[in-house]
Design a protein around this motif. Structure first.
Motif, PDB file in Angstrom:
ATOM      1  N   LEU A 225       0.671  -1.229  -0.013  1.00 47.67           N
ATOM      2  CA  LEU A 225       0.031   0.086   0.006  1.00 47.67           C
ATOM      3  C   LEU A 225       0.776   1.328  -0.059  1.00 47.67           C
ATOM      4  N   ILE A 226       0.796   2.183  -0.968  1.00 45.83           N
ATOM      5  CA  ILE A 226       1.467   3.166  -0.981  1.00 45.83           C
ATOM      6  C   ILE A 226       0.974   4.451  -0.507  1.00 45.83           C
ATOM      7  N   ARG A 227       1.496   5.053   0.449  1.00 43.39           N
ATOM      8  CA  ARG A 227       0.988   6.173   1.243  1.00 43.39           C
ATOM      9  C   ARG A 227       0.837   7.220   0.457  1.00 43.39           C
ATOM     10  N   ARG A 228      -0.045   8.152   1.146  1.00 36.07           N
ATOM     11  CA  ARG A 228      -0.412   9.535   0.197  1.00 36.07           C
ATOM     12  C   ARG A 228       0.578  10.460   0.499  1.00 36.07           C
ATOM     13  N   PRO A 229       0.850  11.373  -0.253  1.00 35.74           N
ATOM     14  CA  PRO A 229       1.662  12.421  -0.009  1.00 35.74           C
ATOM     15  C   PRO A 229       1.356  13.344   0.674  1.00 35.74           C
ATOM     16  N   GLU A 230       1.901  13.995   1.312  1.00 35.51           N
ATOM     17  CA  GLU A 230       1.344  15.154   2.341  1.00 35.51           C
ATOM     18  C   GLU A 230       0.899  16.307   1.584  1.00 35.51           C
ATOM     19  N   VAL A 231      -0.334  16.948   1.779  1.00 38.01           N
ATOM     20  CA  VAL A 231      -0.861  18.009   1.276  1.00 38.01           C
ATOM     21  C   VAL A 231      -1.222  19.142   2.461  1.00 38.01           C
ATOM     22  N   THR A 232      -0.788  20.233   2.275  1.00 34.13           N
ATOM     23  CA  THR A 232      -0.911  21.251   3.444  1.00 34.13           C
ATOM     24  C   THR A 232      -2.085  22.136   2.533  1.00 34.13           C
ATOM     25  N   ALA A 233      -3.353  22.118   3.588  1.00 33.85           N
ATOM     26  CA  ALA A 233      -4.347  23.215   3.192  1.00 33.85           C
ATOM     27  C   ALA A 233      -4.883  24.098   4.445  1.00 33.85           C
ATOM     28  N   PRO A 234      -5.242  25.120   4.037  1.00 32.81           N
ATOM     29  CA  PRO A 234      -5.748  25.915   5.289  1.00 32.81           C
ATOM     30  C   PRO A 234      -6.709  25.167   6.300  1.00 32.81           C
ATOM     31  N   GLU A 235      -7.747  24.583   5.213  1.00 32.92           N
ATOM     32  CA  GLU A 235      -8.904  24.131   6.117  1.00 32.92           C
ATOM     33  C   GLU A 235      -9.115  22.616   5.192  1.00 32.92           C
ATOM     34  N   ARG A 236      -9.640  21.562   6.209  1.00 35.46           N
ATOM     35  CA  ARG A 236     -10.024  20.454   5.523  1.00 35.46           C
ATOM     36  C   ARG A 236     -11.115  19.666   5.979  1.00 35.46           C
ATOM     37  N   VAL A 237     -11.814  18.913   5.188  1.00 40.05           N
ATOM     38  CA  VAL A 237     -12.997  18.095   5.543  1.00 40.05           C
ATOM     39  C   VAL A 237     -12.969  16.679   4.758  1.00 40.05           C
ATOM     40  N   THR A 238     -13.700  15.706   5.350  1.00 43.80           N
ATOM     41  CA  THR A 238     -13.453  14.427   4.896  1.00 43.80           C
ATOM     42  C   THR A 238     -14.573  13.862   3.804  1.00 43.80           C
ATOM     43  N   ASP A 239     -15.762  14.638   3.882  1.00 42.80           N
ATOM     44  CA  ASP A 239     -16.928  14.333   3.157  1.00 42.80           C
ATOM     45  C   ASP A 239     -17.405  15.512   2.297  1.00 42.80           C
ATOM     46  N   ALA A 240     -18.244  15.309   1.287  1.00 48.35           N
ATOM     47  CA  ALA A 240     -18.931  16.101   0.411  1.00 48.35           C
ATOM     48  C   ALA A 240     -19.932  17.023   1.276  1.00 48.35           C
ATOM     49  N   ALA A 241     -20.629  16.284   2.297  1.00 53.61           N
ATOM     50  CA  ALA A 241     -21.731  16.905   2.933  1.00 53.61           C
ATOM     51  C   ALA A 241     -20.956  18.303   3.827  1.00 53.61           C
ATOM     52  N   ALA A 242     -19.783  17.833   4.310  1.00 53.87           N
ATOM     53  CA  ALA A 242     -19.281  18.839   5.300  1.00 53.87           C
ATOM     54  C   ALA A 242     -18.647  20.014   4.461  1.00 53.87           C
ATOM     55  N   ALA A 243     -18.149  19.726   3.232  1.00 56.49           N
ATOM     56  CA  ALA A 243     -17.855  20.681   2.030  1.00 56.49           C
ATOM     57  C   ALA A 243     -19.074  21.695   1.819  1.00 56.49           C
ATOM     58  N   ALA A 244     -20.256  20.918   1.567  1.00 61.65           N
ATOM     59  CA  ALA A 244     -21.315  22.027   1.097  1.00 61.65           C
ATOM     60  C   ALA A 244     -21.458  22.826   2.145  1.00 61.65           C
ATOM     61  N   ARG A 245     -21.645  22.400   3.489  1.00 63.17           N
ATOM     62  CA  ARG A 245     -21.872  23.232   4.653  1.00 63.17           C
ATOM     63  C   ARG A 245     -21.072  24.389   4.859  1.00 63.17           C
ATOM     64  N   TRP A 246     -19.581  23.846   4.536  1.00 61.29           N
ATOM     65  CA  TRP A 246     -18.626  24.986   4.521  1.00 61.29           C
ATOM     66  C   TRP A 246     -18.889  26.043   3.601  1.00 61.29           C
ATOM     67  N   VAL A 247     -19.223  25.563   2.336  1.00 60.50           N
ATOM     68  CA  VAL A 247     -19.444  26.729   1.326  1.00 60.50           C
ATOM     69  C   VAL A 247     -20.904  27.502   1.785  1.00 60.50           C
ATOM     70  N   GLU A 248     -21.775  26.916   2.111  1.00 63.06           N
ATOM     71  CA  GLU A 248     -22.908  27.421   2.494  1.00 63.06           C
ATOM     72  C   GLU A 248     -22.861  28.625   3.610  1.00 63.06           C
ATOM     73  N   GLY A 249     -21.821  28.075   4.620  1.00 58.33           N
ATOM     74  CA  GLY A 249     -21.456  28.774   5.544  1.00 58.33           C
ATOM     75  C   GLY A 249     -20.845  30.419   5.029  1.00 58.33           C
ATOM     76  N   LEU A 250     -19.881  30.256   4.104  1.00 58.64           N
ATOM     77  CA  LEU A 250     -19.235  31.411   3.348  1.00 58.64           C
ATOM     78  C   LEU A 250     -20.210  32.245   2.907  1.00 58.64           C
ATOM     79  N   ALA A 251     -21.344  31.616   2.015  1.00 59.93           N
ATOM     80  CA  ALA A 251     -22.355  32.420   1.353  1.00 59.93           C
ATOM     81  C   ALA A 251     -23.436  33.009   2.363  1.00 59.93           C
ATOM     82  N   VAL A 252     -23.441  32.601   3.570  1.00 54.06           N
ATOM     83  CA  VAL A 252     -24.331  33.292   4.648  1.00 54.06           C
ATOM     84  C   VAL A 252     -23.612  34.488   5.237  1.00 54.06           C
ATOM     85  N   GLY A 253     -22.365  34.140   5.435  1.00 58.94           N
ATOM     86  CA  GLY A 253     -21.389  35.169   5.828  1.00 58.94           C
ATOM     87  C   GLY A 253     -21.218  36.329   4.967  1.00 58.94           C
ATOM     88  N   ALA A 254     -21.382  36.182   3.781  1.00 59.28           N
ATOM     89  CA  ALA A 254     -21.149  37.078   2.862  1.00 59.28           C
ATOM     90  C   ALA A 254     -21.820  38.345   2.948  1.00 59.28           C
TER      91      ALA A 254
END
Length: 254
Positions: A225-254
């Motif tokens: 099993l080949i390990r994943r490369p490290e990826v640095t990001a300011p914020e991170r989620v693990t599923d599409a539903a959480a990503a959609a909530r993050w986007v909606e939060g930005l829209a609400v705060g706009a």
């Protein structure tokens, strides 16, 4: 620049099942115009809903230019866990353009009792450990990373990919073109039919291609099993539903 009807643009760097799932969640939301970007490495990709662009941006400078032209409200990097270059480009470009960035990356696979996993850091390391483990290998790392195994003349390989490989191949190799998902029963039958005694794969995570790991466990086969490369990001989620909530939060705060 806004999307249709003045909607706020959200760029999804996709080409994955996670990216398609996120596009499907964002597309019906009022005030959001989703643009999915695919790398274009496959000739007949599964397209997400909404606006789609295919092909690279031209590195960091090209992505910065796109961000400044379209002025998206946010970027979600939902690329493959091993697409480290575009993820690094997204971090640099979004920082320069001042665009919020989220990394959507599904968790890696977790070993359970009965698994015989050998974790390595690269395809080159996988090629080094294989001769001590097997003579007939199921290689499922994609069509672009076959060269590290090309010198292993004493081994036989079954290479499965969506499209024909483009790199140097092992001398003894069968190419099987297929697109998942695959069932455990089908994977067991394939491993038995080809008399496979080891599997090489990347730690992509997710359920789409996990059946081969269950099949290997049931047959008692080792998995490199080949390990994943490290990826640095300011914020991170693990599923599409959480990503959609993050986007909606930005829209609400706009």
């Amino acid at each position: 620049m806004s999307g249709a009807g003045g909607a706020r643009v959200v760029l999804v760097l996709g080409g994955t099942s996670d990216g398609r799932a996120l596009a499907a969640l964002l597309h019906p939301l009022p005030g959001i115009h989703v643009v999915s970007s695919l790398a274009g490495r496959t000739s007949a990709p599964v397209l997400p809903v909404g606006e789609t662009r295919v092909g690279g941006f031209g590195g960091v400078r090209g992505l910065v230019g796109w961000l400044r032209e379209r002025a998206p409200a946010a970027v979600v990097d939902a690329t493959h866990p091993f697409a480290a270059r575009i993820s690094a480009h997204a971090v640099a470009a979004c920082a320069e353009a001042g665009v919020p960035l989220l990394r959507l990356q599904r968790p890696g696979w977790t070993a359970v009792p009965g698994d015989r996993w050998h974790r390595v850091d690269s395809a080159d390391e996988a090629a080094r450990v294989l001769p001590a483990l097997a003579r007939r290998v199921f290689l499922t790392t994609g069509r672009l990373e076959t060269a590290p195994y090309a010198h292993l003349d004493d081994l036989w390989f079954l290479l499965r990919s969506v499209e024909p490989p483009t790199g140097e191949l092992p001398r003894a190799c069968e190419v099987l073109l297929a697109r998942g998902p695959f069932t455990v029963g089908d994977e067991i039958a394939l491993l038995r039919d080809r008399r496979i005694d080891a599997i090489v794969t990347k730690d992509s995570g997710g359920a789409l291609t996990a059946a081969k790991l269950t099949a290997a466990r049931e047959l008692g086969l080792p998995v490199v099993l080949i390990r994943r490369p490290e990826v640095t990001a300011p914020e991170r989620v693990t599923d599409a539903a959480a990503a959609a909530r993050w986007v909606e939060g930005l829209a609400v705060g706009a």
